[in-house]
Scaffold this motif. Structure first.
Motif, PDB file in Angstrom:
ATOM      1  N   TYR A 287     -23.960  58.627  29.855  1.00 47.02           N
ATOM      2  CA  TYR A 287     -25.108  57.933  30.566  1.00 47.02           C
ATOM      3  C   TYR A 287     -23.887  56.422  29.951  1.00 47.02           C
ATOM      4  O   TYR A 287     -24.175  55.458  30.625  1.00 47.02           O
ATOM      5  CB  TYR A 287     -26.051  58.231  31.295  1.00 47.02           C
ATOM      6  CG  TYR A 287     -26.421  56.430  31.861  1.00 47.02           C
ATOM      7  CD1 TYR A 287     -26.593  56.888  33.542  1.00 47.02           C
ATOM      8  CD2 TYR A 287     -27.577  55.865  31.622  1.00 47.02           C
ATOM      9  CE1 TYR A 287     -26.826  55.952  34.528  1.00 47.02           C
ATOM     10  CE2 TYR A 287     -28.007  54.825  32.447  1.00 47.02           C
ATOM     11  CZ  TYR A 287     -28.108  54.812  33.257  1.00 47.02           C
ATOM     12  OH  TYR A 287     -27.821  53.886  34.241  1.00 47.02           O
ATOM     13  N   GLY A 288     -24.510  56.121  28.670  1.00 49.76           N
ATOM     14  CA  GLY A 288     -25.033  54.748  28.208  1.00 49.76           C
ATOM     15  C   GLY A 288     -23.314  54.425  28.326  1.00 49.76           C
ATOM     16  O   GLY A 288     -23.024  53.219  27.715  1.00 49.76           O
ATOM     17  N   VAL A 289     -22.494  55.224  28.176  1.00 56.47           N
ATOM     18  CA  VAL A 289     -21.335  54.314  27.703  1.00 56.47           C
ATOM     19  C   VAL A 289     -20.524  54.119  29.546  1.00 56.47           C
ATOM     20  O   VAL A 289     -19.858  53.084  29.272  1.00 56.47           O
ATOM     21  CB  VAL A 289     -20.002  55.204  26.867  1.00 56.47           C
ATOM     22  CG1 VAL A 289     -19.984  54.607  25.517  1.00 56.47           C
ATOM     23  CG2 VAL A 289     -19.816  57.106  27.320  1.00 56.47           C
ATOM     24  N   THR A 290     -20.585  55.061  30.285  1.00 56.43           N
ATOM     25  CA  THR A 290     -20.093  54.830  31.676  1.00 56.43           C
ATOM     26  C   THR A 290     -21.365  53.871  32.327  1.00 56.43           C
ATOM     27  O   THR A 290     -20.685  53.540  33.762  1.00 56.43           O
ATOM     28  CB  THR A 290     -19.304  56.002  32.126  1.00 56.43           C
ATOM     29  OG1 THR A 290     -20.649  56.819  32.110  1.00 56.43           O
ATOM     30  CG2 THR A 290     -18.962  56.974  31.295  1.00 56.43           C
ATOM     31  N   GLY A 291     -21.801  54.511  32.371  1.00 52.47           N
ATOM     32  CA  GLY A 291     -23.498  53.857  33.393  1.00 52.47           C
ATOM     33  C   GLY A 291     -22.867  54.569  34.402  1.00 52.47           C
ATOM     34  O   GLY A 291     -23.838  53.555  35.924  1.00 52.47           O
ATOM     35  N   THR A 292     -23.001  55.520  34.937  1.00 48.28           N
ATOM     36  CA  THR A 292     -23.296  56.988  35.493  1.00 48.28           C
ATOM     37  C   THR A 292     -23.431  58.330  35.457  1.00 48.28           C
ATOM     38  O   THR A 292     -22.971  58.645  34.428  1.00 48.28           O
ATOM     39  CB  THR A 292     -22.068  56.690  37.105  1.00 48.28           C
ATOM     40  OG1 THR A 292     -22.497  57.249  37.856  1.00 48.28           O
ATOM     41  CG2 THR A 292     -20.648  56.765  36.024  1.00 48.28           C
ATOM     42  N   LEU A 293     -24.017  58.523  36.555  1.00 44.62           N
ATOM     43  CA  LEU A 293     -24.497  60.633  36.255  1.00 44.62           C
ATOM     44  C   LEU A 293     -23.512  61.189  37.280  1.00 44.62           C
ATOM     45  O   LEU A 293     -23.249  62.151  37.533  1.00 44.62           O
ATOM     46  CB  LEU A 293     -25.727  60.876  35.779  1.00 44.62           C
ATOM     47  CG  LEU A 293     -26.275  59.881  34.854  1.00 44.62           C
ATOM     48  CD1 LEU A 293     -27.867  59.973  35.425  1.00 44.62           C
ATOM     49  CD2 LEU A 293     -26.154  60.861  33.787  1.00 44.62           C
ATOM     50  N   ASN A 294     -22.999  60.160  38.307  1.00 49.26           N
ATOM     51  CA  ASN A 294     -21.845  61.012  39.390  1.00 49.26           C
ATOM     52  C   ASN A 294     -21.089  61.675  38.534  1.00 49.26           C
ATOM     53  O   ASN A 294     -19.825  60.543  38.238  1.00 49.26           O
ATOM     54  CB  ASN A 294     -21.948  60.218  40.422  1.00 49.26           C
ATOM     55  CG  ASN A 294     -22.018  61.130  41.949  1.00 49.26           C
ATOM     56  OD1 ASN A 294     -20.045  61.361  41.821  1.00 49.26           O
ATOM     57  ND2 ASN A 294     -22.036  60.526  42.233  1.00 49.26           N
ATOM     58  N   MET A 295     -20.539  62.558  39.284  1.00 46.79           N
ATOM     59  CA  MET A 295     -19.308  63.199  38.208  1.00 46.79           C
ATOM     60  C   MET A 295     -18.388  62.803  39.115  1.00 46.79           C
ATOM     61  O   MET A 295     -17.219  62.691  38.276  1.00 46.79           O
ATOM     62  CB  MET A 295     -19.058  64.586  38.519  1.00 46.79           C
ATOM     63  CG  MET A 295     -20.482  65.112  36.992  1.00 46.79           C
ATOM     64  SD  MET A 295     -21.376  67.204  37.856  1.00 46.79           S
ATOM     65  CE  MET A 295     -19.776  67.869  38.221  1.00 46.79           C
ATOM     66  N   ALA A 296     -17.985  62.767  39.829  1.00 46.23           N
ATOM     67  CA  ALA A 296     -16.841  61.843  40.284  1.00 46.23           C
ATOM     68  C   ALA A 296     -16.650  60.722  40.140  1.00 46.23           C
ATOM     69  O   ALA A 296     -15.706  60.152  39.569  1.00 46.23           O
ATOM     70  CB  ALA A 296     -16.892  61.893  42.265  1.00 46.23           C
ATOM     71  N   GLU A 297     -17.488  59.727  40.063  1.00 44.75           N
ATOM     72  CA  GLU A 297     -17.561  58.281  39.911  1.00 44.75           C
ATOM     73  C   GLU A 297     -17.356  58.255  38.372  1.00 44.75           C
ATOM     74  O   GLU A 297     -15.944  57.745  38.070  1.00 44.75           O
ATOM     75  CB  GLU A 297     -18.619  57.267  40.008  1.00 44.75           C
ATOM     76  CG  GLU A 297     -18.799  55.818  40.227  1.00 44.75           C
ATOM     77  CD  GLU A 297     -20.019  55.001  40.113  1.00 44.75           C
ATOM     78  OE1 GLU A 297     -21.462  55.797  39.996  1.00 44.75           O
ATOM     79  OE2 GLU A 297     -20.172  54.128  41.147  1.00 44.75           O
ATOM     80  N   LEU A 298     -17.880  58.959  37.492  1.00 46.78           N
ATOM     81  CA  LEU A 298     -17.689  59.762  35.832  1.00 46.78           C
ATOM     82  C   LEU A 298     -16.186  59.574  36.304  1.00 46.78           C
ATOM     83  O   LEU A 298     -15.881  58.256  34.787  1.00 46.78           O
ATOM     84  CB  LEU A 298     -18.238  60.554  35.463  1.00 46.78           C
ATOM     85  CG  LEU A 298     -18.352  61.157  34.174  1.00 46.78           C
ATOM     86  CD1 LEU A 298     -19.814  60.286  33.810  1.00 46.78           C
ATOM     87  CD2 LEU A 298     -18.745  62.143  33.833  1.00 46.78           C
ATOM     88  N   ALA A 299     -15.806  60.501  36.127  1.00 47.16           N
ATOM     89  CA  ALA A 299     -14.183  60.257  36.167  1.00 47.16           C
ATOM     90  C   ALA A 299     -13.743  59.388  36.888  1.00 47.16           C
ATOM     91  O   ALA A 299     -12.069  58.805  35.357  1.00 47.16           O
ATOM     92  CB  ALA A 299     -13.644  61.548  36.909  1.00 47.16           C
ATOM     93  N   GLN A 300     -14.136  58.776  37.092  1.00 44.90           N
ATOM     94  CA  GLN A 300     -13.361  57.314  37.789  1.00 44.90           C
ATOM     95  C   GLN A 300     -13.352  56.578  36.844  1.00 44.90           C
ATOM     96  O   GLN A 300     -12.165  55.479  36.103  1.00 44.90           O
ATOM     97  CB  GLN A 300     -13.499  56.564  39.012  1.00 44.90           C
ATOM     98  CG  GLN A 300     -12.968  58.113  40.551  1.00 44.90           C
ATOM     99  CD  GLN A 300     -13.016  56.970  41.404  1.00 44.90           C
ATOM    100  OE1 GLN A 300     -13.939  56.306  41.736  1.00 44.90           O
ATOM    101  NE2 GLN A 300     -12.789  57.801  42.797  1.00 44.90           N
ATOM    102  N   ARG A 301     -14.931  56.349  35.816  1.00 42.66           N
ATOM    103  CA  ARG A 301     -14.766  54.739  35.118  1.00 42.66           C
ATOM    104  C   ARG A 301     -14.319  55.154  33.524  1.00 42.66           C
ATOM    105  O   ARG A 301     -14.108  54.834  32.694  1.00 42.66           O
ATOM    106  CB  ARG A 301     -16.652  54.909  35.268  1.00 42.66           C
ATOM    107  CG  ARG A 301     -17.421  54.661  36.300  1.00 42.66           C
ATOM    108  CD  ARG A 301     -17.371  53.138  36.218  1.00 42.66           C
ATOM    109  NE  ARG A 301     -18.091  52.670  37.500  1.00 42.66           N
ATOM    110  CZ  ARG A 301     -19.466  52.615  37.207  1.00 42.66           C
ATOM    111  NH1 ARG A 301     -20.379  53.198  36.140  1.00 42.66           N
ATOM    112  NH2 ARG A 301     -20.054  51.780  37.755  1.00 42.66           N
ATOM    113  N   VAL A 302     -14.048  57.024  33.257  1.00 44.51           N
ATOM    114  CA  VAL A 302     -13.297  56.478  32.368  1.00 44.51           C
ATOM    115  C   VAL A 302     -12.045  56.286  31.513  1.00 44.51           C
ATOM    116  O   VAL A 302     -11.929  55.666  30.694  1.00 44.51           O
ATOM    117  CB  VAL A 302     -12.982  58.580  32.022  1.00 44.51           C
ATOM    118  CG1 VAL A 302     -12.455  58.602  30.714  1.00 44.51           C
ATOM    119  CG2 VAL A 302     -14.475  58.987  32.378  1.00 44.51           C
TER     120      VAL A 302
END
Lengths: 115, 539
Positions: free
Chosen positions: B191-206
């Protein structure tokens, strides 16, 4: 402020891990608690440290995100504290049951043969 | 129109929660109505899971657009609110856990339910955690459901009490509490680096992360992978498993057969979500492959060394976990379909096996002693023992118990070691065939290693199970065990399900291949969860 928090987390985690590796159940539960505190502080730190900034938007301050702290880690840490509390209580019961059934506070339920 | 059906994805979480609460409140009621309540709730979960499965694969008319159901809890839009996501894999796992749970629940109603307090509510909480973990599309929510299922499993592993259970349970609890702390660190880092906990959004933010931030994310993902590997009982993180499963009450061990697969599910879910951004080590590649091989090797030695059948069964669960990990670590994605087939077959078979072992060893001194101790420790059985003789018999003993047990034991052994003609063989065969078919230089060496590991672990399983089986079944020193239909029935159903999997191997394999394909289609997953954002530019 960051360095102080980092030292606090490091000290808590270090002592927690040391205690966790000890053979007595009471030391293990203290170790788990200390580690839990370290992790809670760590989660808190992941929301970036900012002093005097509220997590909830109020009308006086306006809507500039820079004036507010991240509310999500605070919610997470609250959940983590509650869950940690419950599991510690549960482990305490198991610890007492183990002490009662085996007559020793060793994690293996029997003393190692020391010379 | 079908407004009510839209709320179907939340039912697998709500039903067991409600049932568990009612069961807790009705603790003073007679056993009959409580058992009916627990059975009804579990049956309803099976029905809901089957309907969801039908809707997701297009057999039934879905109540939502597209193949993937997304349920926004409280109506909060996805990147900010928590979502439940039902795709094919989640639906398959839901059906699998509900089927296994129903069988073990019926079995435990015969007598094990009485070995301690609060068995039925804990069982429902375990199901709630399992279902939630399969359904959730939010990283922190996954942690919460893991905790729910673990907290229930702590209670269940101690069910029946006794010194051996408390000792093994304590080790189990400490290891899993530590893993939970790792999970928290991982979730916070991510969460600290991507700013999201949603798994789908996480994959895009990475994909947008660079330099130090990417390193921090990799560290978080690494910790997350370690947590899943602990749950999946990968070597060297699995020393807690044989003790905990070996001493737990048999129906509990039976339903725990799916707990290790929750870790495997988590690994697979994140590996597919992160496949386009070079997921770090635990989520695939050589590292996971060799970890799986080591798990198989160590567990094989464990199977051979085991002096008790339950311990051997515990090590066989680890073998199946290792097989799955090695399959996911294999080059390419063609092994995922067969691996899912193998997963379903091995979960059903090991669930049945734990129950068969208990029935077969009934009347032998070791397990009888354990049961006596546990009944004593709770004190409340004294009156029941005098009126009903739970250890002796209530209900009708089924005829030819020994023949039935022999057949069931034999079938389970064939299933778990992967000998023809059952689904264990089909699963292993499909895995090896898919591994050999991967066209690549290094893959050939891997395929040879993989095939050798699978065959050798099967051979060791046959040797160990026949040695231990001889000791149990050709023991003339004791009377034949007496069974009830309630106990024999669910075991037989689980074995028959595996047989059905073997006879319908073609359609089943096609189905799991389609499941695997939809799993690797992360675009569809992301589009379903985040219909508006699409490229993850919410901020």
């Amino acid at each position: 402020m960051e360095i102080v928090l980092a030292f606090a987390i490091g000290t808590l985690a270090g002592s927690g891990i040391y205690l966790l590796l000890r053979p007595r159940t009471f030391q293990v539960i203290m170790g788990l608690s200390l580690l839990g505190y370290a992790v809670n502080l760590f989660i808190f730190g992941m929301g970036r440290l900012q002093s005097g900034a509220p997590p909830v938007i109020d009308a006086v301050r306006g809507t500039d995100p820079a004036l507010y702290t991240d509310a999500v880690p605070q919610a997470l840490v609250l959940t983590a504290i509650v869950i940690g509390f419950a599991t510690t209580a549960l482990f305490l019961v198991v610890l007492l049951a183990s002490r009662g059934l085996s007559g020793t506070d060793h994690v293996d339920g029997r003393e190692t043969e020391n010379p | 129109m079908n407004g009510w059906l839209q709320h179907l994805p939340i039912l697998p979480v709500l039903l067991p929660l409600l049932a568990a609460a009612l069961l807790l409140l009705s603790g003073e009621m007679r056993r009959g109505p409580r058992a009916a309540m627990a059975l009804g709730a579990t049956l309803a979960q099976l029905v809901v899971a089957t309907v969801l499965l039908g809707m997701v694969d297009g057999r039934l008319n879905p109540a939502w657009p597209g193949d993937i159901a997304v349920y926004a809890l409280g109506g909060w839009a996805p990147p900010f609110g928590i979502v439940l996501v039902v795709d094919r894999l989640a639906a398959v796992m839901l059906v699998l856990s509900a089927a296994l749970a129903l069988a073990t629940l019926v079995y435990s109603l015969a007598r094990w339910e009485r070995a301690g307090a609060h068995y039925l509510p804990l069982f429902q909480f375990l199901l709630m955690g399992l279902n939630g973990a399969f359904l959730t599309g939010d990283l922190f929510n996954l942690f919460v459901f893991f905790e729910v299922l673990l907290a229930a499993s702590y209670g269940l592993v101690l069910h029946g009490s006794g010194a051996a259970r408390v000792k093994a349970g304590m080790h189990y609890i400490v290891v899993n509490l530590l893993a939970s702390l790792f999970f928290l660190i991982a979730a916070a880092l991510i969460y600290g680096v991507t700013g999201t906990l949603n798994m789908a959004e996480l994959a895009q933010r990475v994909a947008l992360l660079h330099g130090d931030e990417r390193t921090l994310f990799d560290l978080g993902a690494l910790l997350l992978g370690i947590v899943f590997l602990v749950k999946a009982a990968a070597w060297p993180l699995n020393f807690w498993l044989p003790g905990a499963y070996g001493t737990a009450a048999p129906p509990v061990a039976g339903v725990f057969a799916i707990l290790t697969k929750v870790g495997v599910y988590g690994l697979l879910r994140f590996a597919t979500l992160l496949q386009n951004v070079d997921a770090p080590a635990p989520f695939g590649g050589d590292w996971l492959f060799y970890c799986g091989l080591a798990t198989i090797a160590v567990a094989t030695v464990g199977v051979l060394a085991a002096q008790k059948l339950v311990r051997a069964a515990g090590f066989l669960v680890i073998v199946s976990s290792g097989t799955l990990l090695a399959a996911f670590g294999f080059t390419g994605t063609t092994l995922t379909g067969p691996a899912l087939y193998y997963l379903v077959s091995s979960v059903l078979a090991s669930g049945a096996f734990f129950m068969v072992i208990e029935m077969a060893e009934r009347g032998r001194t070791a397990s009888a002693d354990l049961l006596a101790v546990s009944f004593e420790a709770f004190g409340l059985q004294a009156k029941e023992a005098s009126s009903e003789h739970p250890d002796e018999m209530d209900g009708v003993a089924i005829p030819a118990a020994m023949a039935f047990l022999g057949l069931a034991f034999f079938s389970c052994a064939l299933l778990l070691t992967g000998l023809p003609p059952f689904s264990g063989f089909v699963g292993k065969f499909a895995l090896i065939a898919a591994a050999v078919a991967v066209p690549s230089e290094t893959a050939l060496l891997h395929a040879i290693l993989f095939g050798a590991a699978l065959l050798l672990s099967g051979l060791a399983g046959v040797v160990a199970l026949s040695r231990l089986g001889i000791r149990v079944f050709w023991d003339t020193e004791r009377p034949a065990p007496r069974l009830q239909w309630l106990e024999a029935g669910p075991t037989a159903v689980l074995v028959l399900l595996c047989m059905a999997l073997a006879f319908g191997a073609g359609p089943a394999m096609d189905y799991f291949d389609a499941t695997a394909r939809s799993l690797y289609d992360t675009r569809a997953y992301a589009d379903a969860v985040l219909p508006v954002a699409g490229t993850g530019t919410a901020e």
